[in-house]
Design a protein around this motif. Sequence first.
Motif, PDB file in Angstrom:
ATOM      1  N   LEU A 140       0.941  -1.161  -0.143  1.00 42.38           N
ATOM      2  CA  LEU A 140       0.018   0.064   0.073  1.00 42.38           C
ATOM      3  C   LEU A 140       0.872   1.251   0.044  1.00 42.38           C
ATOM      4  CD1 LEU A 140      -2.664  -1.204   2.678  1.00 42.38           C
ATOM      5  CD2 LEU A 140      -2.764  -1.620   0.054  1.00 42.38           C
ATOM      6  N   SER A 141       0.545   2.082  -1.020  1.00 39.28           N
ATOM      7  CA  SER A 141       1.220   3.272  -1.056  1.00 39.28           C
ATOM      8  C   SER A 141       0.357   4.481  -0.843  1.00 39.28           C
ATOM      9  CB  SER A 141       1.915   3.478  -2.463  1.00 39.28           C
ATOM     10  OG  SER A 141       2.207   4.851  -2.674  1.00 39.28           O
ATOM     11  N   HIS A 163       5.136   9.709  -4.216  1.00 41.32           N
ATOM     12  CA  HIS A 163       6.590   9.416  -4.028  1.00 41.32           C
ATOM     13  C   HIS A 163       7.383   8.471  -5.095  1.00 41.32           C
ATOM     14  CE1 HIS A 163       4.499   7.186  -0.700  1.00 41.32           C
ATOM     15  NE2 HIS A 163       4.911   6.255  -1.444  1.00 41.32           N
ATOM     16  N   TRP A 164       6.356   7.930  -5.859  1.00 38.66           N
ATOM     17  CA  TRP A 164       6.871   7.079  -6.953  1.00 38.66           C
ATOM     18  C   TRP A 164       7.417   7.843  -8.007  1.00 38.66           C
ATOM     19  CZ3 TRP A 164       7.640   2.558  -5.131  1.00 38.66           C
ATOM     20  CH2 TRP A 164       6.845   2.213  -4.002  1.00 38.66           C
ATOM     21  N   GLU A 174      13.632   5.576  -5.765  1.00 34.33           N
ATOM     22  CA  GLU A 174      14.609   4.457  -5.846  1.00 34.33           C
ATOM     23  C   GLU A 174      14.486   3.914  -4.498  1.00 34.33           C
ATOM     24  OE1 GLU A 174      18.381   5.356  -7.287  1.00 34.33           O
ATOM     25  OE2 GLU A 174      17.841   5.831  -9.175  1.00 34.33           O
ATOM     26  N   HIS A 175      14.634   4.704  -3.774  1.00 28.00           N
ATOM     27  CA  HIS A 175      14.401   4.080  -2.059  1.00 28.00           C
ATOM     28  C   HIS A 175      13.260   3.330  -1.959  1.00 28.00           C
ATOM     29  CE1 HIS A 175      15.077   3.561   2.070  1.00 28.00           C
ATOM     30  NE2 HIS A 175      14.283   4.541   2.464  1.00 28.00           N
ATOM     31  N   ALA A 176      11.895   4.167  -2.424  1.00 23.48           N
ATOM     32  CA  ALA A 176      10.625   3.477  -2.326  1.00 23.48           C
ATOM     33  C   ALA A 176      10.768   2.284  -2.906  1.00 23.48           C
ATOM     34  CB  ALA A 176       9.731   4.265  -2.834  1.00 23.48           C
TER      35      ALA A 176
END
Length: 282
Positions: free
Chosen positions: A128-129, A261-262, A268-270
């Motif tokens: 979930l984002s 945040h995508w 990249e961290h996500a």
Amino acid sequence: MYITGYFSGFDGVRLFYRGWIPQEPRGFLILIHGAGEHSGRYSHIGEICMEHQLGLLAPDLRGFGKSGGPRGHVNHFTDYLADLGKLIEAFQIQYHSAPLFIFGHSLGGLIAIRYGQIYPQKAKGFILSSPALEIRFPLPPLLKKTLEFCSWISPNLSIQPFKWMEILKKIRRLNHYFPEPDVEIIEDPLFTFEYTPRWLTELLHNGIYALLDTSKFRFPILCLYDQQDPIVHPDSILRFLDSISIQDKKYVMFEEGLHRHWHANHCEHAIENVMTWLTPRL
């Protein structure tokens, strides 16, 4: 292999999808985009999944992107769940042995939660984002009643919330809560900027239902959200995570004041967090 195509929704509406499928996928992700978005905005995630021998399917929700249906509209929130079920059934015929994970951002995150609550045992886990369980600032009671009334008498009425934001931003104390939309969004011909009263009331109601039905959600879960998210209230996400009984749950919190945040600096961290979480569950 990159593929595109259409499938029939539960009521025959033509729904578009994109897919990134390696020759021998270790597992599959169904990615559900957020409000206004479309599957094409997540092509970079599809390509990364391919590198990890993961298949990714990303539909355009009805009323969004290249899919059919009135723009930004749904008669009932369960229509999204029924459409998702049709897509899953179609692809599991060919890839029935690959474990399935459902990945949803914002509106897509809420759809994923409700799908897991209503159709248990269809997926092995959920990512979930910023799930849209509750908007950051509650709507005034009068506005809620107006929306409910409009949803009843004119459910297809088109409204454009970005115009409302321009008005609300004139109130100085609210200005920083309504950031300017990204240029790439404004210039994206597939991005949807209009919604209907029925869509908004269904969204609000199902955010409440999702929080009330936490006992029905029993899946491994990874949740990524931003503590300063200007759209989704982070407290509702924490209430949901604290209320579900399963122990296999993890959350990653950002503090960048972002909702998407995508498509930001820590993308990249996500994605790294997603792949790290998925690997032992495949």
